[in-house]
Every structure is written in C-alpha cells, then in structure tokens.
Write a protein that holds these residues in place. Structure first.
Motif, PDB file in Angstrom:
ATOM      1  N   GLU A   2       0.834  -1.206   0.000  1.00  0.00           N
ATOM      2  CA  GLU A   2       0.000   0.000   0.000  1.00  0.00           C
ATOM      3  C   GLU A   2       0.866   1.253   0.000  1.00  0.00           C
ATOM      4  O   GLU A   2       0.587   2.213  -0.733  1.00  0.00           O
ATOM      5  N   LEU A   3       1.906   1.233   0.833  1.00  0.00           N
ATOM      6  CA  LEU A   3       2.779   2.390   0.931  1.00  0.00           C
ATOM      7  C   LEU A   3       3.528   2.606  -0.379  1.00  0.00           C
ATOM      8  O   LEU A   3       3.657   3.744  -0.848  1.00  0.00           O
ATOM      9  N   ARG A   4       3.991   1.531  -0.990  1.00  0.00           N
ATOM     10  CA  ARG A   4       4.714   1.669  -2.253  1.00  0.00           C
ATOM     11  C   ARG A   4       3.805   2.248  -3.331  1.00  0.00           C
ATOM     12  O   ARG A   4       4.215   3.103  -4.127  1.00  0.00           O
ATOM     13  N   ALA A   5       2.572   1.782  -3.350  1.00  0.00           N
ATOM     14  CA  ALA A   5       1.621   2.319  -4.328  1.00  0.00           C
ATOM     15  C   ALA A   5       1.320   3.790  -4.044  1.00  0.00           C
ATOM     16  O   ALA A   5       1.165   4.602  -4.969  1.00  0.00           O
ATOM     17  N   ALA A   6       1.280   4.138  -2.752  1.00  0.00           N
ATOM     18  CA  ALA A   6       0.931   5.505  -2.365  1.00  0.00           C
ATOM     19  C   ALA A   6       2.013   6.508  -2.747  1.00  0.00           C
ATOM     20  O   ALA A   6       1.705   7.640  -3.140  1.00  0.00           O
TER      21      ALA A   6
END
Length: 321
Positions: free
Chosen positions: A60-64
């Motif tokens: 999720e963080l990488r996508a964000a």
C-alpha cells in the motif's frame, strides 16, 4: 597478623567459592545468549503471524508514494518502507508523508555524497566514530564522546554526524538494520556541550530521516549537571526514541548488568566499564573511512565520486584518547 576467626572459611572453601562465582558468571552469559536466541526465534514466529498484513501495508505504501527513480528508488526498498511504517504505527498515510519528507531531504542534503575529507576536522578528537566492535547481536556501534567537542559550526557538526550514520548503516551485517550508540560523558560540561539548537536538529534528523535505525543509546555515567540539559533535550524525542535511551552508572550493578547483557566486557572499552584498552587513532580511522568512501560510492553507483576520496591523511593529528 590477624588470627583466623572460627567463622572464617578455610582456604579451600574460598577457592571453591571463587571458582563457583566464575562458573556462575559464565553460566549467566550463556543464559543471556540463549535468551537472545529464544527471543529471535519467538519473534520470527510472531513475524510469520503478522507477515501477511504487514506485507500488504508495504505494498500500500509503495503504491501511495508512486514511481521513484535514481537514489530515491534505491533508498526505498521494502525494508526501508517497513521501518517507516513501524515508526508511524503502520499508518500508511503518515508513513507516506514521513518518507516523502525524507526523500526531499536526501535530494537536497545528499548524505550519500558526503566524503570523509569534507568532515574529517570534526573527527580529530574522536568525538564521534564507528567502533571496531559490535554488540552481542552483531550490530554496528557508534561511540559518541561529547566532552571531546572541538568545533563550533552547527552545520559541519550535523554533516559529520550524518556521514557517520550513513557509514554505520552501510557497515551493518546482513540481517541487521539497527545500530547502537555508546555515549561517554567524560569531560562533558554545560560549557562545552553542543547548543540546544544542534541537539534539537540532531534528534530531528535521527527520528525523521533514520527511523528505526537506532536500537538503543547507552548514556554512560552522565554528571548530575546533565540532568538540566536532559530535561530540555528529552522533549525533542518521540516516545519510541525516548524508550531506547538507557542511563548507565558504573556504581549501579543493575545498570551495568544491562550494559553487559548487550556487550561482552572483554571487547567493551574501559571508558564504558569494560576491559578493552582500545584508543581512538585519528590517522587509522581516516584511512578506514577513505576506504569506506569507495564502498559507499560503489553502493550508490557514484563511481565518479571515487576520484574525490581523500588522500592519505598525513596532515591529520592523531589522537590517542
């Protein structure tokens, strides 16, 4: 000569008691080692139980944060994202903001491009250096000796510290992500302490841009007057960092026990209550850092920077204490 008292133990009993004491000390060290191994195994089971949701948070963080390139991409590996998530209690939005601020800071400050010859003057007295020993878990150790303060430049002092943080990280053994700080207060006083501004910025850099890189900081034998300084500095620390600060006093068996659970007394320097007579040698440390600069340049794919490595530090003044 004093005559033997009926209550005095016979010489043989004294030898047995001394031998038993030595064996108990060795047993204590073995038990400490086994406890560390047990915790590692226990934590690995916990990690497996939480691995799935944690990995989802990493994704999720990488996508964000979106697509990255260059040094920002190299810096932001999964382990890095996980550290930022831990620092923000696995809140993706807060972790994203924190990481973006770090990437912006690194883009302008360029810590990976600092070279030893640029900051060597700050290290002439050995006020901060990477130790040639590790703690019982194999973590890199930075030794800080604030009583050896030798300069007054706020910017250069911070640049020197950032250089050594980067150096400690690149020298972490496989499987380790955190370092230990050993802080010796010999010679420290309010008159030679760093300004509050520098202390505040040091805490900010460590907490904001190197989250979860500090495992523990051992403050060894701080003088009573340090309490006044600490009352101010502690408000700059977030709760996670504050809990990692350990005060150690040589006359307090309990606090020395904490120190010895983390360090083998045989390799711990004498100024920290150990038996190692090692002394800081600025010339030798400069040679080591110059070699590490080549390693750093290679890691960050900065081959062109290798031409900027400092020459043999013949002009530096060696310090033996």
């Amino acid at each position: 000569m004093r005559s033997s008292s009926p209550t005095d133990p016979p010489p043989k009993a004294k030898e047995i008691a001394l031998s038993l004491s030595r064996h108990l000390h060795r047993l204590d060290l073995v038990l400490d080692y086994l406890l560390i191994m047990f915790r590692r195994k226990h934590n690995s089971h916990d990690d497996q139980d939480h691995a799935a949701p944690q990995e989802e948070k990493v994704k999720e963080l990488r996508a964000a944060i979106g697509p990255l390139s260059g040094h920002s991409l190299m810096f932001s590996d999964n382990a890095c994202l996980r550290r930022y998530l831990v620092a923000r209690n696995w809140n993706v939005d807060k972790s994203k903001k924190m990481l973006q601020e770090t990437l912006k800071w690194r883009e302008t400050y360029k810590p990976e491009e600092i070279r030893w010859h640029e900051v060597a003057v700050e290290g002439e007295t050995g006020k901060v250096y990477r130790a040639d020993f590790q703690d019982r878990e194999g973590r890199t150790v930075l030794v800080l000796r604030p009583g050896k303060q030798n300069t007054s430049s706020h910017d250069n002092q911070l640049r020197h510290l950032v250089y050594l943080l980067e150096n400690a990280i690149i020298n972490l053994p496989d499987g380790q992500e955190q370092m230990i700080w050993l802080i010796d207060f010999t010679g420290w006083s309010l008159s030679n302490s760093v300004p509050i501004k520098t202390a505040r910025e040091t805490a900010n850099i460590l907490q904001s841009h190197y989250p979860e890189r500090l495992a523990a900081a051992f403050l060894y034998n701080p003088p009573r007057i340090f309490e006044s300084f600490w009352k101010i500095v502690k408000y700059f620390l977030d709760p996670k960092t504050f809990q990692k600060v350990k005060f150690v006093y040589p006359k307090n068996e309990e606090s020395m026990g904490v120190m010895h659970k983390n360090f083998d007394p045989e390799i711990l320097p004498e100024e920290f209550g150990g038996k190692n007579k090692v002394q800081y040698d600025h010339d030798e440390f400069s040679k080591l850092m110059s070699k590490d600069d080549v390693k750093t340049a290679s890691f960050w794919k900065l081959e062109e920077k290798t031409t900027l490595v400092a020459p043999e530090p013949a002009h530096f003044v060696a310090q033996a204490s």
